[in-house]
Design a protein around this motif. Structure first.
Motif, PDB file in Angstrom:
ATOM      1  N   LEU A  50       0.813  -1.217   0.000  1.00 38.95           N
ATOM      2  CA  LEU A  50       0.000   0.000   0.000  1.00 38.95           C
ATOM      3  C   LEU A  50       0.850   1.273   0.000  1.00 38.95           C
ATOM      4  N   LYS A  51       1.993   1.201   0.664  1.00 38.64           N
ATOM      5  CA  LYS A  51       2.787   2.407   0.898  1.00 38.64           C
ATOM      6  C   LYS A  51       3.110   3.167  -0.385  1.00 38.64           C
ATOM      7  N   ALA A  52       3.530   2.449  -1.422  1.00 35.93           N
ATOM      8  CA  ALA A  52       3.950   3.101  -2.671  1.00 35.93           C
ATOM      9  C   ALA A  52       2.803   3.821  -3.371  1.00 35.93           C
ATOM     10  N   ASP A  53       1.561   3.371  -3.140  1.00 40.45           N
ATOM     11  CA  ASP A  53       0.433   3.931  -3.877  1.00 40.45           C
ATOM     12  C   ASP A  53      -0.663   4.432  -2.941  1.00 40.45           C
ATOM     13  N   TRP A  54      -0.270   4.825  -1.736  1.00 48.10           N
ATOM     14  CA  TRP A  54      -1.268   5.170  -0.725  1.00 48.10           C
ATOM     15  C   TRP A  54      -2.135   6.369  -1.138  1.00 48.10           C
ATOM     16  N   LYS A  55      -1.554   7.368  -1.777  1.00 42.12           N
ATOM     17  CA  LYS A  55      -2.332   8.557  -2.168  1.00 42.12           C
ATOM     18  C   LYS A  55      -3.460   8.183  -3.115  1.00 42.12           C
ATOM     19  N   VAL A  57      -4.854   5.193  -3.390  1.00 42.00           N
ATOM     20  CA  VAL A  57      -5.797   4.361  -2.639  1.00 42.00           C
ATOM     21  C   VAL A  57      -6.734   5.249  -1.825  1.00 42.00           C
ATOM     22  N   ASP A  58      -6.169   6.251  -1.168  1.00 40.24           N
ATOM     23  CA  ASP A  58      -6.967   7.148  -0.324  1.00 40.24           C
ATOM     24  C   ASP A  58      -7.902   8.017  -1.164  1.00 40.24           C
ATOM     25  N   ALA A  59      -7.419   8.463  -2.326  1.00 38.62           N
ATOM     26  CA  ALA A  59      -8.255   9.270  -3.222  1.00 38.62           C
ATOM     27  C   ALA A  59      -9.428   8.451  -3.750  1.00 38.62           C
ATOM     28  N   GLU A  60      -9.173   7.192  -4.075  1.00 32.02           N
ATOM     29  CA  GLU A  60     -10.237   6.304  -4.543  1.00 32.02           C
ATOM     30  C   GLU A  60     -11.261   6.069  -3.435  1.00 32.02           C
ATOM     31  N   TYR A  61     -10.782   5.970  -2.220  1.00 32.19           N
ATOM     32  CA  TYR A  61     -11.705   5.808  -1.093  1.00 32.19           C
ATOM     33  C   TYR A  61     -12.635   7.024  -0.980  1.00 32.19           C
ATOM     34  N   ASP A  62     -12.072   8.225  -1.050  1.00 35.34           N
ATOM     35  CA  ASP A  62     -12.880   9.453  -0.947  1.00 35.34           C
ATOM     36  C   ASP A  62     -13.952   9.475  -2.028  1.00 35.34           C
ATOM     37  N   LYS A  63     -13.577   9.095  -3.225  1.00 39.41           N
ATOM     38  CA  LYS A  63     -14.519   9.076  -4.353  1.00 39.41           C
ATOM     39  C   LYS A  63     -15.658   8.101  -4.069  1.00 39.41           C
ATOM     40  N   ARG A  64     -15.310   6.902  -3.655  1.00 42.27           N
ATOM     41  CA  ARG A  64     -16.334   5.881  -3.393  1.00 42.27           C
ATOM     42  C   ARG A  64     -17.202   6.242  -2.187  1.00 42.27           C
ATOM     43  N   ALA A  65     -16.615   6.883  -1.199  1.00 35.45           N
ATOM     44  CA  ALA A  65     -17.381   7.293  -0.021  1.00 35.45           C
ATOM     45  C   ALA A  65     -18.427   8.340  -0.396  1.00 35.45           C
ATOM     46  N   ILE A  90     -15.960   4.112   9.771  1.00 35.59           N
ATOM     47  CA  ILE A  90     -15.191   3.943  11.006  1.00 35.59           C
ATOM     48  C   ILE A  90     -14.029   2.991  10.779  1.00 35.59           C
ATOM     49  N   LYS A  91     -14.311   1.908  10.091  1.00 31.19           N
ATOM     50  CA  LYS A  91     -13.303   0.887   9.808  1.00 31.19           C
ATOM     51  C   LYS A  91     -12.141   1.485   9.005  1.00 31.19           C
ATOM     52  N   TYR A  92     -12.495   2.297   7.994  1.00 31.31           N
ATOM     53  CA  TYR A  92     -11.447   2.864   7.155  1.00 31.31           C
ATOM     54  C   TYR A  92     -10.627   3.906   7.907  1.00 31.31           C
ATOM     55  N   GLU A  93     -11.287   4.758   8.698  1.00 35.45           N
ATOM     56  CA  GLU A  93     -10.574   5.795   9.442  1.00 35.45           C
ATOM     57  C   GLU A  93      -9.592   5.171  10.423  1.00 35.45           C
ATOM     58  N   GLU A  94     -10.002   4.099  11.084  1.00 29.68           N
ATOM     59  CA  GLU A  94      -9.099   3.401  11.996  1.00 29.68           C
ATOM     60  C   GLU A  94      -7.912   2.817  11.235  1.00 29.68           C
ATOM     61  N   PHE A  95      -8.211   2.248  10.074  1.00 29.98           N
ATOM     62  CA  PHE A  95      -7.159   1.665   9.251  1.00 29.98           C
ATOM     63  C   PHE A  95      -6.216   2.751   8.724  1.00 29.98           C
ATOM     64  N   LYS A  96      -6.777   3.884   8.318  1.00 26.53           N
ATOM     65  CA  LYS A  96      -5.971   4.987   7.802  1.00 26.53           C
ATOM     66  C   LYS A  96      -5.026   5.509   8.883  1.00 26.53           C
ATOM     67  N   ASN A  97      -5.526   5.646  10.108  1.00 29.60           N
ATOM     68  CA  ASN A  97      -4.679   6.095  11.215  1.00 29.60           C
ATOM     69  C   ASN A  97      -3.541   5.114  11.470  1.00 29.60           C
ATOM     70  N   GLU A  98      -3.865   3.839  11.367  1.00 30.37           N
ATOM     71  CA  GLU A  98      -2.860   2.788  11.556  1.00 30.37           C
ATOM     72  C   GLU A  98      -1.787   2.869  10.479  1.00 30.37           C
ATOM     73  N   MET A  99      -2.205   3.055   9.233  1.00 29.05           N
ATOM     74  CA  MET A  99      -1.256   3.134   8.130  1.00 29.05           C
ATOM     75  C   MET A  99      -0.421   4.413   8.196  1.00 29.05           C
ATOM     76  N   THR A 100      -1.030   5.500   8.649  1.00 30.13           N
ATOM     77  CA  THR A 100      -0.293   6.757   8.795  1.00 30.13           C
ATOM     78  C   THR A 100       0.866   6.577   9.764  1.00 30.13           C
ATOM     79  N   ALA A 101       0.593   5.834  10.843  1.00 30.75           N
ATOM     80  CA  ALA A 101       1.653   5.557  11.818  1.00 30.75           C
ATOM     81  C   ALA A 101       2.724   4.646  11.225  1.00 30.75           C
ATOM     82  N   VAL A 102       2.289   3.665  10.443  1.00 34.07           N
ATOM     83  CA  VAL A 102       3.230   2.716   9.832  1.00 34.07           C
ATOM     84  C   VAL A 102       4.114   3.415   8.795  1.00 34.07           C
TER      85      VAL A 102
END
Length: 220
Positions: A50-55, A57-65, A90-102
């Motif tokens: 995920l790290k290499a393409d996180w932006k 992935v996150d942009a696609e999430y915003d679109k789908r949301a 909720i699930k995604y926000e928790e996951f996003k926070n986790e990935m931000t830390a990673v």
């Protein structure tokens, strides 16, 4: 005859509206389900992938949301779908926070750790002050790096730096006492003795100089 034709036309029109309405609801439900599935699929991808393409992935999430939120308005019974969307948020926000830390860069090492890294190599000496990695085969090169690094940086060390240098030097000497019994060659022992002779006056003179400089600064 005209009445029959009119009633038939109205019936076809209502049927058309019903069909369109069903298609709209079906599309809305698929949009919600697709959003939920996307969140679940992202969570199953390894962090390093995920790290290499996180932006993206996150942009696609915003679109789908956003699409899922709009789709809720087209559902006649939106209770279950709303719960799904909210749970995935909720699930995604928790996951996003986790990935931000990673994905966050590791904190810079403290000045003390930077000094240890320079004297012995990256991460060789940590808070545990373990010298177990030093053995009869490498101890001469360890002393070499230590003494030459001190020599190259002696004009830049503070009094606290010199105190740390002395602490580490004594710990290395303690390890040498053990290593001598484990096959340290006479040649390496002789070379280490030469490095120790070089280090002793260099430490004494420069630590005194560092302390003197600090006293001058304090008076100012």
């Amino acid at each position: 005859m005209k009445s029959i034709q009119l009633l038939s036309g109205i019936a076809l029109l209502v049927l058309g509206f019903t069909s369109c309405k069903d298609e709209k609801q079906e599309k809305a439900q698929k949009t919600v389900d697709s959003y939920v599935a996307y969140v679940d699929s992202v969570k199953n991808v390894a962090a390093e992938d995920l790290k290499a393409d996180w932006k993206s992935v996150d942009a696609e999430y915003d679109k789908r949301a956003q699409e899922a939120e709009l789709a809720l308005a087209d559902l006649k019974d939106k209770t279950a779908a709303t719960e799904k969307v909210n749970a995935s948020k909720i699930k995604y926000e928790e996951f996003k926070n986790e990935m931000t830390a990673v994905f966050a860069p590791p904190p810079a090492p403290s000045p003390k750790q930077q000094l240890r890294n320079a004297l012995f190599g990256e991460g060789k000496i940590g808070d545990d002050m373990s010298f177990a990695w030093v053995n009869a085969q490498n101890i001469h090169s360890v002393y070499q790096q230590f003494v030459h690094t001190v020599e190259n940086n002696k004009d830049n060390y503070s009094r606290e730096d010199w105190d740390e240098v002395k602490l580490l030097y004594e710990a290395l000497d303690s390890r040498k006492n053990t290593v001598e019994k484990e096959g340290l060659t006479a040649e390496d022992n002789r070379k280490i003795a030469g490095l120790k002779i070089k280090f002793a006056p260099m430490y004494t003179v420069n630590r005194m100089g560092a302390k003197s400089e600090e006293n001058k600064e304090a008076k100012k």
